[in-house]
Design a protein around this motif. Structure first.
Motif, PDB file in Angstrom:
ATOM      1  N   PRO B 142      12.792   1.755   4.346  1.00 56.29           N
ATOM      2  CA  PRO B 142      14.170   1.271   4.246  1.00 56.29           C
ATOM      3  C   PRO B 142      14.281   0.311   3.076  1.00 56.29           C
ATOM      4  N   PHE B 144      16.342  -2.162   2.272  1.00 51.76           N
ATOM      5  CA  PHE B 144      16.556  -3.586   2.488  1.00 51.76           C
ATOM      6  C   PHE B 144      15.258  -4.277   2.922  1.00 51.76           C
ATOM      7  N   TRP B 145      14.470  -3.587   3.696  1.00 49.02           N
ATOM      8  CA  TRP B 145      13.215  -4.158   4.152  1.00 49.02           C
ATOM      9  C   TRP B 145      12.230  -4.253   2.994  1.00 49.02           C
ATOM     10  N   LEU B 148      13.083  -7.266   0.930  1.00 46.65           N
ATOM     11  CA  LEU B 148      12.644  -8.526   1.527  1.00 46.65           C
ATOM     12  C   LEU B 148      11.136  -8.695   1.402  1.00 46.65           C
ATOM     13  N   MET B 149      10.399  -7.618   1.656  1.00 51.15           N
ATOM     14  CA  MET B 149       8.941  -7.706   1.549  1.00 51.15           C
ATOM     15  C   MET B 149       8.514  -8.043   0.127  1.00 51.15           C
TER      16      MET B 149
END
Lengths: 294, 305, 331
Positions: B142, B144-145, B148-149
Motif C-alpha cells: 500500500p 501510504f504505508w 510512512l515506512m
C-alpha cells in the motif's frame, strides 16, 4: 472448418488439484487467504479483548517482543488503550467484507456489461466500450473520495462506491472472453438447435468465461482492499472506531516515531493479505489460462 | 494517419464531455450545493437565498450546460473555501504535481525496463525470478504505508532525506519513489513479455545471422519493437499517478493538485472538486490520446498505412 | 587441391527433451566448393534446417552440436567464440531464410537494415554504404532501388522481400551462402525467378551455395550435388545426375517415383508414395531408420548401424547394406 482446429477452453475439474500443488505461489496465497478468512470468521472466539474497549491506563503499550510488552496485549495497544491484536483480527473482517462486497458488485456490473458486449456485438458493444473508456478516464480515487465525503463515510458506502467504480476490468476481460467463446462451434451448435439466448449464455458462454472471472475477481478484491485502506487512511473511508487497517495506520501515524508498531502491524497485515490474494489470482490464471498473462 | 488521429480526437472529446457530465451530476445529486456553499452557520433562509441566487434550483442539465459553457471559457467557478478562482487555484498547484508525476514515471521506467529486458534475456534465471518477485511484492504494497515506512527509515532513523516540504530536489526523492513504484511492476512485466516475444521472431534470427553484435540485436532491433506497447502503458500509468498523487502529496505536504484535492474534498468545496475531476480526466484523456498516437507512429506498419 | 569452401565432418545436433534426448542430426558429413550448389533434400523434420543453423552456430540454446571438423575456406571455425562467429556471419558466410514476410525488421527501412551490415563488417557508412546497397538491390533485379531503400518491409511483396534478403546477404561478398527453403513461401512464378537469380549470382560471385529444400523440382533445376537426408542422417549423396538417373537408396528411389515425369508417366497411372512415418529419434536408435518403410527390408537392416558406402561410381554414396549391383537390379 473442422472444429478440431480451435482448442477447447479448459474447464475447471478435479485433475486441477494435482497441478495446483506444484505451483508454490497459489499454495502460499491460498493458505494465507484461508487463514485470514478463518481468523475473520472466528474473530469473537479468538480475539483476546473487545476491539472497542478503551483502557486509557494501558495506552500505547508495546507488543510482547519489546521489553516493556506483556502477554496481556500481545501486539500492544493503541493511543486509546485498545488491544491491537483484537483490532487486527476484527480488522480482517472489514478488509474481507470490503474486498468481497466490492468485487461482487463490480463483478456483477462488469460481467453483465462485458458479456452483453461480447455476445451481441454491434451497438451494444459500441456503447459498452464507450462506457468503459469513460470510466477509465475518471480519476477513481478522486471520485471515490468526493462521493464518500459528501454522502458520509461508512463501511456500506465504501463498498457501494468501490463496487460502482471498479467494474472496468471485469467488463474488458469478460468482453474479450465472450468474443472468443462466441466464435466456437459449440455455441453455433446450441444456437442452431434453437436454444434461447439466455440459455446459450448460461450453459455455453458462462461456464467457459468463469475461469477468467475468478482471476479478475481476486485481483479486483485486492484492489478494493488497498483502495479502502487508502480512503480510510485519508479519513474518508470507514470511520472510527471501526478497526479498519487503513484507519489504524492513520491513527497511529502521529506516534509512529516512538510507537512504530502502530503502523507496522496493520501495514504488514494489509501487505500480506493483498499479496496472497494476488498470488492466488495469478496462480489460478497460470493454471487455467496462462495465455492471458498480460 | 491523419484520419486515425481525427477519429481518436473526436472520441476523446466525447469521452471528456461524458466524464464532465457524470462528475457534475454525481456531486450535485449527492449533496446540496446550497448548503455546502452557505456553510455551517447558515440559516434556512440564507440557504434558500443562495439557492435562488446561484440557480441551484434549476434542473441539473441546465446547470450542467451553464457550467460547461463557463468551463469551456476557462472559468471553473469560485472556490467556496479558498475564495479564489478555481482555475487559477488549480493552475497554481498543477506544476508541482506534474513535476512529481514526470519524475515518478521516469523512475518507474528506469527501474522496470532494464529489469524486464534482463529477465527476458535469461528466462527462468535468477534475475528473472527476482524481477517477478519484486513485481509481485510491489503490487501488494500500500502506497501510504510505504510512504510512512520510508519516512521513518530514511528521514528519521538515517537522516538522509527531509520529511516534507518542497524546497530542494531532495524533497522529491521519497515522493517520487512512493508514487512511481506502483507503476513499475506492470511496466516490467509488459517489457519482459514483449521482449520474450520479439526475441523469438524471424527478424531477430536474421539480425543474428547478419553477424550483428548482441547489444545491437538487443537494443536496436528487439527493444525497438518490444517497447511500443510499453510506451502506451507508461502513458496510462502516468495518468493514474494523478490519483496516487492525492495520497503522496498529502503525506509529504507537497502543495500540488493532489493535496488540493484532499483539502477541497474535506471542506466540501464543490467547485474545486469538480474542477479537479474535470482537469484530471482531461489530462488522462489527452494522455491516452497521445499514447495512441505515439503507438501508431512508432509502428511503421500503422504510420504508413 | 584447393580447400572446400565449407567442410563439415560428423555433425550431430542433440536436443534434450522431457522424455529423453532427441538426436535430430546424426553424423552428417558435407562439403561445398566455390561455384558449386549442394542441395540438401529431405522431408519436414529430417533435420536439414537444424544442420544449417548448426553450421552458422545459430542453434537455439537448448540444442547441443558436436562436430569433428568445421572449416570455412580451409580455416577451422569449430572452436570459434561467439564473437568470432558473429564476425563471420553476414560477412564470409550468409544465410537466407524461408519466410521473407517475417524475416525483416518491420520497424526499420530496407536501407537501414542493409547499411548496418556494411557498417558492421566493412566499416562503411553514410553515402558510400547507401550507394553500395542501391547497387546490390539493382543487381538482384529490383527496379526503383533508391525508393525501395527508403521503404519499410511491409510495403514490399514477398518476392521483393526475398530479393532484398538475398541482396543483404551478398553485400559483403560471402564465400558461402546457405539458403533454407528460400522459395517455399513464394508463388511458383516467383520461385523460378528467385532460383535463376541465385544461380546467376553464384556464378558471378563464385560462391558456394547450400540450398535446402523438400522440392525435387528445385533440386533438378539448380543443384550440382545433392545430399538426401532422412531422419537426421544423410542416406544418399552424389551429383544431381547420379541422384536422378541412378538413385540407390530405397528412400531416394521412393522419392523419385513420386514425381510425375512428362513422357514417362502414363496418364491414369498412380504416383508412387512411401507408406509409413518417420521414426521417433528420441533415445538410442539401432539399425536403418528407413527400415519400417522399406520394401527391401531384412533383419540385418535393423541390427547394426548402417554406414555410407560407395556406389559403382565412387563419387556417389548411399546408406544401405544391399550392395550396388543388387540395388541396380531392383526396378
Amino acid at each position: 472448418m473442422a472444429s478440431s482446429s480451435k482448442s477447447e477452453p479448459v474447464k475447471i475439474a478435479a485433475p486441477l488439484w494435482g497441478r495446483s500443488l506444484r505451483h508454490q505461489g497459489v499454495v502460499i496465497g491460498a493458505l494465507i487467504v484461508a487463514m485470514v478468512v478463518l481468523i475473520a470468521l472466528c474473530a469473537p472466539l479468538i480475539a483476546p479483548h473487545d476491539p472497542y474497549y478503551q483502557d486509557l491506563l494501558a495506552r500505547l503499550k508495546p507488543p510482547v517482543w519489546d521489553d516493556r510488552g506483556s502477554w496481556d496485549h500481545i501486539l500492544g495497544t493503541d493511543h486509546l488503550g485498545r488491544d491491537y491484536l483484537s483490532r487486527l483480527i476484527y480488522g480482517a473482517r472489514i478488509s474481507l467484507l470490503i474486498g468481497i462486497g466490492a468485487a461482487l458488485i463490480s463483478g456483477l456490473i462488469g460481467t453483465i456489461m462485458g458479456v452483453m458486449a461480447g455476445y451481441f456485438g454491434g451497438r451494444v458493444d459500441m456503447v459498452v466500450t464507450f462506457l468503459i473508456t469513460v470510466r477509465l478516464s475518471m480519476p477513481v480515487v478522486l471520485v471515490a473520495l468526493a462521493v464518500v465525503a459528501i454522502v458520509g463515510g461508512s463501511l456500506q458506502v465504501v463498498i457501494m462506491v468501490l463496487g460502482l467504480l471498479l467494474w472496468d476490468r471485469f467488463a474488458v476481460v469478460m468482453r474479450s472472453s465472450t468474443l472468443q467463446i462466441r466464435s466456437m462451434d459449440y455455441v453455433a451448435a446450441a444456437q442452431a438447435v434453437g436454444c434461447s439466448t439466455t440459455r446459450v449464455l448460461m450453459t455455453e458462454i458462462m461456464p467457459n468465461v468463469v475461469n477468467n472471472l475468478i482471476v479478475i475477481a481476486t485481483l479486483e478484491m485486492a484492489h478494493a482492499i488497498i483502495l479502502e485502506a487508502a480512503l480510510s487512511f485519508l479519513g474518508l473511508g470507514v470511520q472510527p472506531p471501526l478497526p479498519s487497517w487503513g484507519l489504524m495506520v492513520s491513527e497511529g501515524k502521529d506516534m509512529m516515531l516512538f510507537e512504530p508498531w502502530l503502523i507496522t502491524i496493520p501495514g504488514v497485515a494489509l501487505f500480506l493479505l493483498v499479496l496472497s490474494i494476488n498470488l492466488l489470482g495469478d496462480g489460478v490464471r497460470d493454471i487455467t489460462a496462462p495465455e492471458n498473462r498480460n | 494517419m491523419l484520419y486515425y488521429s481525427l477519429k481518436r480526437f473526436a472520441l476523446a472529446l466525447l469521452v471528456a464531455l461524458t466524464v464532465s457530465l457524470i462528475s457534475f451530476s454525481l456531486l450535485y445529486i449527492s449533496s446540496d450545493p446550497a448548503i455546502a456553499m452557505a456553510g455551517e452557520t447558515a440559516t434556512d433562509a440564507d440557504i434558500e437565498a443562495i439557492r435562488q441566487l446561484y440557480g441551484f434550483d434549476r434542473p441539473i442539465l441546465v446547470q450542467y450546460f451553464d457550467w460547461l459553457q463557463r468551463a469551456l471559457a476557462g472559468d471553473l467557478g469560485q472556490s467556496y473555501y479558498f475564495r479564489t478562482n478555481v482555475s487559477a487555484l488549480i493552475a497554481e498547484r498543477l506544476p508541482t504535481t506534474m513535476t512529481l508525476g514526470v519524475t515518478a514515471i521516469l523512475f518507474a521506467i528506469t527501474l522496470a525496463v532494464p529489469l524486464g529486458v534482463a529477465a527476458a534475456i535469461r528466462p527462468n534465471s535468477l534475475i528473472d525470478r527476482i524481477a517477478l518477485f519484486l513485481s509481485v511484492m510491489g503490487q501488494a504494497l500500500p502506497s501510504f504505508w510505504f510512504a510512512l515506512m520510508l519516512i521513518v527509515l530514511l528521514s528519521v532513523n538515517l537522516r538522509l532525506l527531509p520529511t516534507s516540504g518542497s524546497d530542494t530536489w531532495l524533497h522529491l526523492v521519497m515522493p517520487t519513489v512512493v508514487l512511481g513504484y506502483y507503476a513499475a511492476p506492470a511496466i516490467m512485466r509488459l517489457t519482459r513479455t514483449g521482449m520474450l516475444e520479439v526475441l523469438s521472431t524471424d527478424y531477430i534470427r536474421t539480425a543474428r545471422a547478419k553477424g550483428l553484435r548482441p547489444p545491437v540485436v538487443l537494443f536496436k532491433h528487439a527493444l525497438r519493437n518490444a517497447i511500443i506497447p510499453v510506451v502506451s502503458l507508461a502513458a496510462v500509468q502516468f495518468g493514474f499517478m494523478l490519483g496516487g498523487s492525492i495520497v503522496v502529496e498529502t503525506i509529504f505536504a507537497l502543495h500540488g493538485a493532489g493535496f488540493l484535492a484532499w483539502e477541497s474534498i474535506t471542506r466540501n468545496d464543490l467547485p474545486t472538486v469538480q474542477g479537479l475531476i474535470l482537469v484530471f480526466s482531461l489530462f488522462y484523456i489527452v494522455l491516452t490520446f497521445f499514447a495512441d498516437l505515439i503507438n501508431a507512429w512508432l509502428d511503421p506498419r500503422i504510420r504508413i498505412n | 587441391m584447393t580447400d572446400h569452401v565449407l567442410n563439415v565432418k560428423n555433425l550431430s545436433v542433440d536436443i534434450p527433451l522431457a522424455d529423453g534426448v532427441l538426436h535430430a542430426v546424426d553424423g552428417i558429413d558435407i562439403h561445398v566448393d566455390r561455384g558449386e550448389t549442394l542441395c540438401i533434400v529431405g522431408e519436414s523434420g529430417c533435420g536439414k534446417s537444424l544442420t544449417s543453423l548448426a553450421i552458422m552456430d545459430l542453434l537455439p540454446k537448448k540444442a547441443i552440436r558436436t562436430l569433428a571438423a568445421l572449416d570455412l575456406g580451409g580455416e577451422s571455425i569449430l572452436d570459434y567464440s561467439e564473437r568470432q562467429m558473429s564476425d563471420i556471419r553476414g560477412n564470409r558466410m550468409g544465410m537466407i531464410f524461408q519466410e521473407p514476410m517475417t524475416s525483416l525488421n518491420p520497424a526499420f527501412t530496407i536501407g537501414n537494415q542493409m547499411v548496418e551490415t556494411l557498417h558492421r563488417h566493412r566499416n562503411i557508412s553514410g553515402r558510400a554504404a547507401h550507394d553500395l546497397a542501391k547497387h546490390m538491390l539493382e543487381k538482384v533485379g529490383i527496379t526503383a532501388a533508391a525508393q525501395r531503400l527508403n521503404q519499410y518491409p511491409h510495403q514490399l511483396s514477398g518476392g521483393l522481400r526475398q530479393r532484398v534478403m538475398i541482396a543483404m546477404t551478398l553485400l559483403c561478398e560471402p564465400e558461402l551462402i546457405i539458403a533454407d527453403e528460400p522459395t517455399t513461401a513464394l508463388d511458383v512464378t516467383i520461385q523460378a525467378q528467385i532460383l535463376l537469380l541465385l544461380q546467376e549470382l553464384q556464378t558471378e560471385f563464385d560462391m558456394g551455395l547450400i540450398l535446402i529444400t523438400h522440392d525435387l523440382g528445385v533440386v533438378a533445376r539448380i543443384a550440382t550435388r545433392v545430399a538426401v537426408m532422412y531422419a537426421g542422417q544423410i542416406v544418399e549423396q552424389g551429383t544431381v545426375e547420379q541422384i536422378f538417373d541412378n538413385p540407390m537408396h530405397p528412400y531416394t528411389r521412393g522419392l523419385m517415383q513420386c514425381i510425375p515425369v512428362p513422357g514417362k508417366t502414363r496418364p491414369g497411372e498412380p504416383l508412387g508414395s512411401i507408406p509409413g512415418m518417420v521414426p521417433s529419434l528420441i533415445g538410442r536408435f539401432t539399425g536403418c531408420r528407413f527400415a519400417d518403410r522399406c520394401s527391401l527390408v531384412t533383419d540385418a537392416c535393423r541390427s547394426d548401424d548402417i554406414a555410407l558406402r560407395d556406389a559403382t561410381d565412387a563419387t556417389q554414396a548411399y546408406r544401405c547394406i544391399l550392395d550396388p549391383r543388387a540395388m541396380a537390379k531392383v526396378a
